[in-house]
Enzyme design. Structure first.
Site, PDB file in Angstrom:
ATOM      1  N   PRO A  63     -37.265   7.674 -27.399  1.00 16.03           N
ATOM      2  CA  PRO A  63     -35.802   7.675 -27.247  1.00 16.03           C
ATOM      3  C   PRO A  63     -35.101   6.833 -28.325  1.00 16.03           C
ATOM      4  O   PRO A  63     -33.998   7.169 -28.756  1.00 16.03           O
ATOM      5  CB  PRO A  63     -35.587   7.070 -25.849  1.00 16.03           C
ATOM      6  CG  PRO A  63     -36.905   7.209 -25.158  1.00 16.03           C
ATOM      7  CD  PRO A  63     -37.947   7.132 -26.223  1.00 16.03           C
ATOM      8  N   PRO A 243     -85.725 -11.861 -52.963  1.00 15.75           N
ATOM      9  CA  PRO A 243     -86.486 -12.840 -52.174  1.00 15.75           C
ATOM     10  C   PRO A 243     -86.402 -12.660 -50.664  1.00 15.75           C
ATOM     11  O   PRO A 243     -87.135 -13.312 -49.928  1.00 15.75           O
ATOM     12  CB  PRO A 243     -85.854 -14.175 -52.594  1.00 15.75           C
ATOM     13  CG  PRO A 243     -84.472 -13.813 -53.010  1.00 15.75           C
ATOM     14  CD  PRO A 243     -84.554 -12.455 -53.625  1.00 15.75           C
ATOM     15  N   ASP A 266     -94.663  -4.694 -49.250  1.00 13.18           N
ATOM     16  CA  ASP A 266     -95.449  -5.911 -49.091  1.00 13.18           C
ATOM     17  C   ASP A 266     -95.027  -6.692 -47.849  1.00 13.18           C
ATOM     18  O   ASP A 266     -93.931  -6.482 -47.305  1.00 13.18           O
ATOM     19  CB  ASP A 266     -95.283  -6.812 -50.321  1.00 13.18           C
ATOM     20  CG  ASP A 266     -96.020  -6.278 -51.537  1.00 13.18           C
ATOM     21  OD1 ASP A 266     -96.960  -5.486 -51.342  1.00 13.18           O
ATOM     22  OD2 ASP A 266     -95.655  -6.651 -52.665  1.00 13.18           O
ATOM     23  N   LYS A 288    -100.030  -8.058 -49.192  1.00 14.68           N
ATOM     24  CA  LYS A 288    -100.916  -8.887 -50.011  1.00 14.68           C
ATOM     25  C   LYS A 288    -100.379 -10.307 -49.927  1.00 14.68           C
ATOM     26  O   LYS A 288     -99.288 -10.599 -50.400  1.00 14.68           O
ATOM     27  CB  LYS A 288    -100.930  -8.411 -51.470  1.00 14.68           C
ATOM     28  CG  LYS A 288    -101.604  -7.055 -51.674  1.00 14.68           C
ATOM     29  CD  LYS A 288    -101.420  -6.546 -53.084  1.00 14.68           C
ATOM     30  CE  LYS A 288    -102.060  -7.435 -54.130  1.00 14.68           C
ATOM     31  NZ  LYS A 288    -103.527  -7.536 -53.995  1.00 14.68           N
ATOM     32  N   GLY A 320     -89.088  -9.969 -54.520  1.00 15.47           N
ATOM     33  CA  GLY A 320     -88.635 -10.522 -55.795  1.00 15.47           C
ATOM     34  C   GLY A 320     -88.441  -9.453 -56.836  1.00 15.47           C
ATOM     35  O   GLY A 320     -87.875  -8.391 -56.576  1.00 15.47           O
ATOM     36  N   ASP A 321     -88.919  -9.715 -58.048  1.00 13.85           N
ATOM     37  CA  ASP A 321     -88.850  -8.748 -59.142  1.00 13.85           C
ATOM     38  C   ASP A 321     -90.246  -8.190 -59.377  1.00 13.85           C
ATOM     39  O   ASP A 321     -91.205  -8.958 -59.498  1.00 13.85           O
ATOM     40  CB  ASP A 321     -88.331  -9.420 -60.410  1.00 13.85           C
ATOM     41  CG  ASP A 321     -88.146  -8.424 -61.550  1.00 13.85           C
ATOM     42  OD1 ASP A 321     -86.991  -8.077 -61.834  1.00 13.85           O
ATOM     43  OD2 ASP A 321     -89.148  -8.002 -62.151  1.00 13.85           O
ATOM     44  N   THR A 349     -85.517 -12.342 -58.840  1.00 14.39           N
ATOM     45  CA  THR A 349     -86.731 -13.123 -58.635  1.00 14.39           C
ATOM     46  C   THR A 349     -86.389 -14.430 -57.917  1.00 14.39           C
ATOM     47  O   THR A 349     -85.256 -14.928 -57.986  1.00 14.39           O
ATOM     48  CB  THR A 349     -87.441 -13.400 -59.969  1.00 14.39           C
ATOM     49  OG1 THR A 349     -88.723 -13.969 -59.702  1.00 14.39           O
ATOM     50  CG2 THR A 349     -86.644 -14.338 -60.855  1.00 14.39           C
ATOM     51  N   MET A 403     -96.350 -19.602 -56.232  1.00 14.92           N
ATOM     52  CA  MET A 403     -97.636 -19.613 -55.511  1.00 14.92           C
ATOM     53  C   MET A 403     -98.455 -20.858 -55.844  1.00 14.92           C
ATOM     54  O   MET A 403     -99.658 -20.785 -56.104  1.00 14.92           O
ATOM     55  CB  MET A 403     -98.438 -18.333 -55.852  1.00 14.92           C
ATOM     56  CG  MET A 403     -97.714 -17.044 -55.498  1.00 14.92           C
ATOM     57  SD  MET A 403     -98.487 -15.558 -56.172  1.00 14.92           S
ATOM     58  CE  MET A 403     -98.036 -15.667 -57.916  1.00 14.92           C
TER      59      MET A 403
END
Length: 488
Positions: A63, A243, A266, A288, A320-321, A349, A403
């Protein structure tokens, strides 16, 4: 211990079960259908424009319509139609309607509209009143005919808008034209290309071009002809998963995961990364891990080759790479020797992710002129005999050791024997860029004890160098103009 005790076989993994959905995303076709809208406010105006843009013929009952609503009706919609009725809604308005929307001023009006719509079997939405909604409007990314709808189930509209902005940046404006072209050429593709490899080759090439920045050609007959001779040979793509944080994946990596048939991944690849993959893709864990049962590298390589020879698009997904301590060289050589095409998609990485988390430049020119990435163990599990620690650790050097958890004692002993100061800054970071990330910072001499005492079996990255010292940033050495800006 028997050598076989340390081995395991590849295991096919099931995709994660689809989690609970707060709402079911449904796309409703409204082209040429009638929609009713009760209310003339600015909020109602937006709903009227959305409905008409979807092709609906919108009857607006108001309205006293707002200036925004009057301006919209005067301008017209991109599609459909807008008809303004300057009166309240009534029961007869629901006849033949596909949807009903109301901007109610009171709960009593909301309930009355809701009950009337239900009685007429018309899906109903009362704006900003979830108790009287059978469906909801989400945030929209419009690349029509490509349309993305985003819902937070009404709990966090601002979050929905933020998601929309992110998606907007990923979808090129030209995608709309490519979508229209797809609808135009689809009958020709169905007629001229057989099911299977030819059609898939065409649409994958089409999709790659659609995500570029160029507008589509007037026709795609040449692409159809080329796809007609396609055999869809098998291919292997080595993809870096980063990562762990899925946000660090590249667009090219995500596209590879969406286009593959099989993923060999992995242990360190996170679930959130795997969820980016095409749901139909077979997932096989070929884990692994140092010091744990692992699949033999030769078995993984042989499996890649077998699958690709079957015509599969195979992704070898590595943490990673793939080109940094990832055995990629061996895999690439074997795949090439088998006559199979191979592509590499780089990933972030762990060293780069660690530097960003610590907000430390690994090559800060005041503290480091060389940067080295080193593996901390040989195939025998010891510090590599030929590793010249003095060449990578010391004044003006930044060393990143992958590692190196089990060899940190030998690493520090060899560094100190070479004359490296025991006070050289060092960092140890477990589970880089993951929710359970853990960081230790201290002196080189204290590194082995910190590694031994930390109860964490996640992947470890060790970093040594002056860039990690607390005094690494010296404001007094900055240019005067920068010091003035810092001082305010």
């Amino acid at each position: 211990m028997n050598q076989n005790d340390s081995l395991r076989r590849p295991v096919e993994a099931e995709p994660q079960r689809l989690g609970a959905l707060a709402v079911l995303p449904v796309f409703m076709g409204l082209k040429g259908r009638r929609a009713i809208l009760a209310g003339g406010s600015a909020a109602a105006r937006w709903k009227a424009e959305v409905l008409a843009a979807a092709g609906a013929n919108v009857d607006i009952y108001a309205p006293d319509p707002s200036e925004e609503m009057l301006a919209l009706v005067a301008r017209g919609a991109a599609d459909g139609s807008l008809t303004l009725h300057r009166r309240p809604w009534a029961l007869d308005a629901f006849e033949g309607a596909a949807v009903a929307i109301c901007d109610a001023e009171t709960d009593a009006e909301a309930q009355a509209f809701y009950c009337a719509a239900k009685a007429a079997s018309v899906p109903v939405n009362v704006i900003d009143n979830p108790a009287f909604c059978q469906f909801q409007f989400g945030s929209i990314v419009n690349r029509s005919p490509v349309v993305v709808g985003i819902s937070t189930d009404g709990a966090a509209p601002i979050v929905g808008q933020a998601v929309r902005r992110r998606i907007e940046t990923l979808l090129p404006p030209t995608l709309s034209a490519w979508g229209k072209l797809a609808a135009k050429v689809r009958p020709r593709v169905m007629e001229r290309l057989a099911m299977g490899p030819p059609r898939r080759a065409f649409w994958e090439r089409f999709a790659d071009l659609a995500f570029g920045s160029t507008p589509p050609p007037d026709d795609v007959d040449a692409m159809i002809d080329a796809a007609g001779t396609a055999t869809m040979d098998g291919h292997v793509t080595l993809v870096g998963a980063g990562p762990g944080d899925a946000g660090l994946m590249t667009l090219k990596a995500m596209r590879a995961l969406q286009a593959c048939d099989v993923i060999l991944f992995d242990d360190l690849v996170s679930d959130e990364v795997l969820e980016l993959a095409r749901r139909e893709a077979k997932r096989i864990c070929v884990g692994k891990r140092g010091g744990r049962k692992s699949c033999k590298q030769e078995d993984i390589t042989a499996m890649m080759i077998r699958l690709a020879k079957q015509g599969r698009q195979v992704v070898r997904l590595k943490s990673g790479d793939p080109m940094v301590f990832g055995r990629a060289g061996e895999e690439i050589a074997a795949v090439r020797a088998a006559g199979i095409g191979v592509t590499v998609v780089p990933g972030v990485t762990s060293a780069s992710a660690m530097a960003s988390i610590l907000q430390t430049s690994l090559t800060h020119r005041d503290h480091a002129q060389t940067l080295s990435f080193t593996t901390g163990h040989s195939r025998h599990g010891t510090l590599p005999d030929g590793l010249d620690v003095a060449a990578i650790v010391g004044e003006g050097k930044t060393a990143i050791i992958y590692m190196g958890g089990r060899t940190s004692v030998a690493l520090v002993e060899r560094a100190c024997a070479a004359g490296v100061s025991a006070d050289t800054p060092a960092v140890a970071m477990w589970n880089v860029a993951r929710a359970n990330q853990h960081v230790w910072r201290g002196r080189l001499a204290d590194l082995p004890e910190a590694v031994a005492q930390t109860q964490n079996d996640g992947p470890l990255l060790i970093a040594i160098g002056g860039v990690f010292g607390e005094e690494a940033v010296d404001v007094s050495t900055m240019p005067d103009v920068v010091q003035q800006a810092i001082a305010g």
